[in-house]
Motif scaffolding. Structure first.
Motif, short mmCIF file in Angstrom:
data_model
loop_
_atom_site.label_atom_id
_atom_site.label_comp_id
_atom_site.label_asym_id
_atom_site.label_seq_id
_atom_site.Cartn_x
_atom_site.Cartn_y
_atom_site.Cartn_z
N UNK A 31 0.83 -1.20 0.00
CA UNK A 31 0.00 0.00 0.00
C UNK A 31 0.87 1.26 0.00
N UNK A 32 1.90 1.28 0.85
CA UNK A 32 2.82 2.43 0.88
C UNK A 32 3.46 2.62 -0.50
N UNK A 33 3.88 1.50 -1.12
CA UNK A 33 4.50 1.58 -2.45
C UNK A 33 3.55 2.18 -3.47
N UNK A 34 2.29 1.77 -3.41
CA UNK A 34 1.27 2.33 -4.32
C UNK A 34 1.12 3.84 -4.12
N UNK A 35 0.99 4.23 -2.84
CA UNK A 35 0.82 5.66 -2.54
C UNK A 35 2.02 6.47 -3.03
N UNK A 36 3.21 5.96 -2.72
CA UNK A 36 4.43 6.70 -3.05
C UNK A 36 4.58 6.86 -4.55
N UNK A 227 -5.49 11.50 -2.55
CA UNK A 227 -4.91 10.40 -1.76
C UNK A 227 -6.02 9.64 -1.03
N UNK A 228 -6.92 10.38 -0.41
CA UNK A 228 -7.99 9.75 0.36
C UNK A 228 -8.95 8.98 -0.56
N UNK A 229 -9.33 9.58 -1.68
CA UNK A 229 -10.27 8.91 -2.61
C UNK A 229 -9.65 7.65 -3.20
N UNK A 230 -8.38 7.72 -3.57
CA UNK A 230 -7.67 6.54 -4.08
C UNK A 230 -7.69 5.43 -3.04
N UNK A 231 -7.43 5.80 -1.79
CA UNK A 231 -7.39 4.82 -0.70
C UNK A 231 -8.76 4.18 -0.50
#
Length: 532
Positions: A31-36, A227-231
């Motif tokens: 998940x961190x990798x996706x966000x970054x 970021x929030x909507x993607x999550x």
């Protein structure tokens, strides 16, 4: 140091131990990798835009309301809504994510605990990971702590609502890299807290709630909304599950509050008057303007016109949109001396009464010992109401850019300058030693108050200001005072503590950031290099 590539492009630069195994699980790292990968390029563009905006201000373009977004300011729209467990936020306590602090804060007589990965935490790798474990255990109700003397700390049955404050966009997480650069600390903090806690939070009728610091533009708020909507989409959650309160603690942001609320309308529940950082930002943003130099820190109270205008505009803007307008921090800490403590409580009562009468929905304290005092003030004003969303301040005259930028009168004194030096050095020493939240001279100091202390002196030097004695403030005067105040600190803390600490490192950093020709944006950036 070992390098471990756990994902195709994310690199961890710490050996894997028990902490890492608990926090950096395969799912969390994915998940961190996706966000970054998805959001770091946009974050870097936003930081570049900050620099361009500051250059324009340095060259004479004062901050102002944005003409292109007038339709948003004039439009009739409201935010999506506020969850049930956030409807009453009359007193919030803030503090770092250390285990004992988390328990004491959640047990205090407050409605909300803002668990802080930002200004009150020195983000050493171990502290950051332990903080995530502490919050996970708090969410699950399993957190406990046993002191060296055997005292056991445990959660009471009905703890405060938990909100997590992540690091600002400018702060890196140097122990993790992507494409040979440190990843954004904000995404690391957000991703781990969300991933490990969202299911348990939703199961108990709460949710993943965040505080967002140091925002400077509506575009930055829009980035967070993405970021929030993607999550939410990634974890099959309804839009608006993630909620945030955003701190208005930079001068540029106060001119964009409607736009910030609009950009985050699915996810935002309120704005907060981050008053100490706001004062720091006023100095930093207007650093080239000799007519807008601030006086002694002690003179810059919420009664000053530029700060009063900021508070009132925030209330009016938020309540028009159905969002909360949270008040600022009482940095005082209780005193063991009865007479002194009475004075502290009187000051807190006066400060909180002003906020409550102005229409704020709640306020902040830094110490559990002030919770009852703040609670009593807001209970009296709120009565049976949970908040003050009904206080619209519609009769207020419009607040102009000139009012928000108004110069602040007051003296520059030798005592004030020396106090600034002692506070900043002691705070920096604590921070680079791993402690970001420090009681100094009866106040709970965090990075924001230390920033005011050192940027004030930088500004006085930069514009050849004089003290009230007529003495010019120069680099030489500062260096002389720094040497003298180091001896005062040595006497106050004792030779053993002084020798064991990092006071020399702190003094060197203080000297560097106070006498540099260009203002260093954040002391935590060079400070982070000195932190494990």
């Amino acid at each position: 140091m070992t390098q471990q590539a756990t994902n195709e492009e994310i690199m961890f630069h710490q050996p894997e131990g028990e902490l890492e195994r608990q926090v950096l699980t395969p799912g969390a790292v994915d998940f961190i990798a996706d966000l970054v990968a998805r959001f770091t390029p946009g974050r870097n563009q936003l930081l570049a835009a900050r620099q361009r905006e500051q250059q324009a201000i340095d060259q004479g373009k004062l901050p102002d309301f944005i003409s292109e977004t007038a339709s948003i300011r004039n439009g009739d729209w409201r935010i999506r809504g506020i969850p049930a467990d956030l409807q009453d936020r009359r007193v919030e306590i803030t503090g770092p994510v250390e285990r004992k602090m988390v328990i004491n804060a959640l047990n205090a007589n407050v409605k909300v605990f803002m668990a802080d990965f930002e200004d009150s935490l020195a983000p050493g790798w171990q502290k950051v990971l332990e903080g995530q474990i502490n919050l996970r255990d708090a969410v699950n109700g399993t957190i406990s702590y046993t002191s060296e003397t055997g005292k056991i700390y445990q959660l009471k049955p009905d703890p405060a609502v938990l909100i997590c404050r992540v690091r600002g966009l400018h702060l890196p997480e140097k122990h993790v890299s992507w494409r040979d650069a440190p990843i954004p600390g904000s995404l690391f903090d957000f991703g781990l807290y969300f991933y490990h806690n969202y299911q348990a939070l939703l199961a108990k009728g709460s949710g993943p709630y965040f505080y967002l610091p140091k925002t400077q533009s509506w575009q930055e708020a829009a980035w967070w909304s993405e970021v929030f909507s993607f999550t939410e989409d990634r974890f099959s959650l309804p839009r608006g599950t993630i909620k945030a309160t955003l701190l208005i603690e930079t001068l540029p942001a106060v001119f964009q509050m409607d736009e910030i609320l609009h950009a985050m309308r699915d996810h935002i529940v309120g704005l907060n008057c981050g008053r100490w950082d706001y004062i720091f930002s006023y100095i930093k943003t207007l650093k080239n303007y000799p007519d807008r130099v601030l006086p002694d820190r002690q003179s810059v109270t919420m009664e000053q016109p530029f700060l009063s205008a900021y508070s009132r505009l925030l209330i009016k803007t938020c309540h028009k949109r159905g969002a909360f307008a949270m008040g600022g921090m009482a940095a005082f800490i209780p005193s063991k001396d009865e007479a002194q403590n009475r004075q502290v409580l009187e000051k807190v009562t006066a400060d909180k009464s002003l906020e409550a009468r102005n229409g704020h929905d709640g306020t902040w304290v830094a110490h559990p010992g002030l919770a009852d005092t703040a609670m009593a003030v807001f209970n009296q004003v709120l009565g049976a109401r949970k908040n003050q969303l009904d206080v619209r301040r519609e009769e207020d005259a419009p607040i102009s850019a000139a009012q928000l930028l108004e110069p602040c009168p007051g003296e520059r004194t030798e005592a004030g300058m020396r106090a600034n030096i002692r506070v900043a050095v002691q705070y920096i020493e604590a921070w680079i030693s791993g402690n970001g939240c420090v009681p100094i001279y009866g106040l709970m100091e965090d990075a924001a108050t230390a920033e005011i202390s050192r940027t004030s002196i930088w500004q006085w030097i930069r514009h050849n200001k004089t003290l009230n004695t007529g003495e010019p403030v120069t680099k030489a005067l500062f260096r002389t005072m720094l040497g003298e105040e180091m001896q005062v600190i040595r006497r106050e803390v004792g030779d053993a503590r002084f020798a064991a600490g990092r006071f020399d490192d702190a003094a060197r950093l203080m000297e560097q950031i106070t006498t540099s020709d260009e203002l260093i944006d954040f002391l935590t950036l060079p400070g982070y290099r000195l932190l494990a």
